[in-house]
Design an enzyme around this catalytic site. Structure first.
Site, PDB file in Angstrom:
ATOM      1  N   MET A   1      -4.632  -6.217   4.700  1.00  0.00           N
ATOM      2  CA  MET A   1      -4.481  -7.406   5.545  1.00  0.00           C
ATOM      3  C   MET A   1      -5.841  -8.006   5.914  1.00  0.00           C
ATOM      4  SD  MET A   1      -1.380  -6.044   7.969  1.00  0.00           S
ATOM      5  CE  MET A   1      -1.952  -4.359   8.025  1.00  0.00           C
TER       6      MET A   1
ATOM      7  N   ASP B   1      11.633  -5.919   4.294  1.00  0.00           N
ATOM      8  CA  ASP B   1      10.472  -6.738   4.648  1.00  0.00           C
ATOM      9  C   ASP B   1      10.214  -7.797   3.591  1.00  0.00           C
ATOM     10  OD1 ASP B   1       9.890  -5.565   7.022  1.00  0.00           O
ATOM     11  OD2 ASP B   1       8.362  -4.208   6.223  1.00  0.00           O
TER      12      ASP B   1
ATOM     13  N   LYS C   1       8.469 -10.848   8.061  1.00  0.00           N
ATOM     14  CA  LYS C   1       7.607 -11.667   7.215  1.00  0.00           C
ATOM     15  C   LYS C   1       6.258 -11.011   7.141  1.00  0.00           C
ATOM     16  CE  LYS C   1       9.705 -16.163   7.770  1.00  0.00           C
ATOM     17  NZ  LYS C   1       9.476 -17.520   8.236  1.00  0.00           N
TER      18      LYS C   1
HETATM   19  N1  SAH Z   1       2.934  -0.215   3.933  1.00  0.00           N
HETATM   20  C1  SAH Z   1       2.203  -1.032   2.985  1.00  0.00           C
HETATM   21  C2  SAH Z   1       1.184  -1.916   3.654  1.00  0.00           C
HETATM   22  C3  SAH Z   1       1.782  -2.949   4.579  1.00  0.00           C
HETATM   23  S1  SAH Z   1       0.580  -4.017   5.269  1.00  0.00           S
HETATM   24  C4  SAH Z   1       1.560  -0.121   1.927  1.00  0.00           C
HETATM   25  O1  SAH Z   1       1.550   1.102   2.092  1.00  0.00           O
HETATM   26  O2  SAH Z   1       1.073  -0.644   0.924  1.00  0.00           O
HETATM   27  C5  SAH Z   1       0.604  -5.372   4.122  1.00  0.00           C
HETATM   28  C6  SAH Z   1      -0.711  -5.434   3.378  1.00  0.00           C
HETATM   29  O3  SAH Z   1      -0.710  -4.476   2.315  1.00  0.00           O
HETATM   30  C7  SAH Z   1      -0.996  -6.749   2.692  1.00  0.00           C
HETATM   31  O4  SAH Z   1      -1.535  -7.695   3.590  1.00  0.00           O
HETATM   32  C8  SAH Z   1      -2.013  -6.336   1.649  1.00  0.00           C
HETATM   33  O5  SAH Z   1      -3.289  -6.131   2.224  1.00  0.00           O
HETATM   34  C9  SAH Z   1      -1.477  -4.976   1.244  1.00  0.00           C
HETATM   35  N2  SAH Z   1      -0.611  -5.058   0.041  1.00  0.00           N
HETATM   36  C10 SAH Z   1       0.700  -4.832  -0.028  1.00  0.00           C
HETATM   37  N3  SAH Z   1       1.148  -4.959  -1.296  1.00  0.00           N
HETATM   38  C11 SAH Z   1       0.069  -5.271  -2.047  1.00  0.00           C
HETATM   39  C12 SAH Z   1      -0.140  -5.506  -3.441  1.00  0.00           C
HETATM   40  N4  SAH Z   1       0.868  -5.469  -4.314  1.00  0.00           N
HETATM   41  N5  SAH Z   1      -1.407  -5.779  -3.863  1.00  0.00           N
HETATM   42  C13 SAH Z   1      -2.430  -5.821  -2.992  1.00  0.00           C
HETATM   43  N6  SAH Z   1      -2.296  -5.598  -1.662  1.00  0.00           N
HETATM   44  C14 SAH Z   1      -1.063  -5.332  -1.198  1.00  0.00           C
END
Ligand code: SAH
Length: 276
Positions: free
Chosen positions: A191, A55, A76
């Site tokens: 998100m 991803d 994306k």
């Molecule tokens: N599976 C992922 C989430 C995917 S959805 C998990 O468990 O973290 C994608 C969202 O995750 C982003 O829009 C943001 O809200 C959050 N996210 C992912 N990485 C991040 C990071 N390093 N810092 C803050 N938010 C993050």
């Protein structure tokens, strides 16, 4: 050319008939971005991999661990998928049936807002053997780095993980506001940057005080990570002022106040900024 600039790879997608036994698919959680927050099992899977479908949010430093692998970007940001989800599921099934073991690498944890559940369902339905390697989710990384424990006896006896992603073209926020606005819990919204204003307004409209502490943690565990701290009333304007961008998490609840004492001790806070 960086692997992230490479065009989508389809040319060698095998077209021959399914082999009697499909190869294994490993759904791997890459964690929040810092390679040190990978699990040992995730790192091993990447080092052994020959084919990785990854991803957009997975950083190059983590992809670089998969030295022997062909790397294919398949996703994306939310709502802007390089490959529609159904096609991605079909592609994984096709590759596995043709005998190509693959790693499906997803940000954070595969089973938290990553559609990993849908991918696992497609594999199960097709009889493809698969394994899930959990990852550190963004909420956990943000909590540790920003000094905001997700639960705390004085502030929150529960934590709710929710998505602020609008559903469909109607732009509806599909959320149970009354449940999210309950007292003594921490609400973490993934998100939710583009929907921050309606989220804060709805939480206040459903019973949370307007001065309930609220924070955005941007790029947790990554270079240039920041946090913006305010209240339900002030945070939307602060986010605009400081130009907070995805990936970022919204954290709402009393635990946010603990950052004043706890964040200073975190190593990561040396490259983070806090705005009161
Ligand atoms: N599976 C992922 C989430 C995917 S959805 C998990 O468990 O973290 C994608 C969202 O995750 C982003 O829009 C943001 O809200 C959050 N996210 C992912 N990485 C991040 C990071 N390093 N810092 C803050 N938010 C993050």
């Amino acid at each position: 050319m960086s692997v992230l600039d490479e065009p989508l790879y389809f040319s060698s997608v095998p077209t021959r008939e399914p082999a009697p036994r499909a190869a294994r698919v490993t759904l791997v959680g890459a964690g929040p971005g810092d390679p040190e927050l990978l699990t040992v099992r995730a790192e091993r899977a990447l080092r052994r991999a020959r084919l990785v479908l990854y991803d957009h949010l997975v950083p190059p430093e983590i992809l670089a661990l998969a030295r022997q692998a062909e790397l294919v970007c398949v996703g994306k940001e939310s709502g802007d998928h390089t490959l529609p989800q159904a096609e991605l599921c079909a592609l994984m099934v096709r590759l596995a049936r043709s005998g190509r073991a693959l790693v499906r690498l997803k940000g954070g944890d595969p089973y938290i807002f990553g559609r990993g559940g849908e991918e696992a369902q497609a594999l199960a339905a097709a009889g493809v053997p698969f394994e899930v390697v959990p990852g550190i989710s963004a909420a956990q990384a943000a909590a540790a780095e920003a000094g905001m424990p997700l639960t705390h006896r004085d502030h929150a006896a529960a934590v709710v993980l929710a998505t602020g992603h609008r559903r469909g073209d109607q732009g509806m926020l599909d959320m149970d506001w009354a449940a999210l606005a309950r007292p003594r819990q921490t609400v973490v919204i993934y998100m939710g940057v583009s929907t921050l204003e309606p989220i804060c307004a709805q939480l206040a409209a459903h019973g949370l005080a307007e001065d309930t502490p609220a924070a955005l943690v941007e790029r947790a565990s990554r270079a240039g990570s920041r946090r913006v701290v305010g209240t339900l009333r002030t945070l939307p304007a602060l986010a605009l002022q400081h130009e907070v961008r995805s990936p970022a998490l919204l954290i709402v609840g009393g635990v946010v106040t603990l950052h004043e004492v706890l964040a200073a001790q975190g190593v990561a806070s040396t490259h983070s900024k806090t705005y009161a």
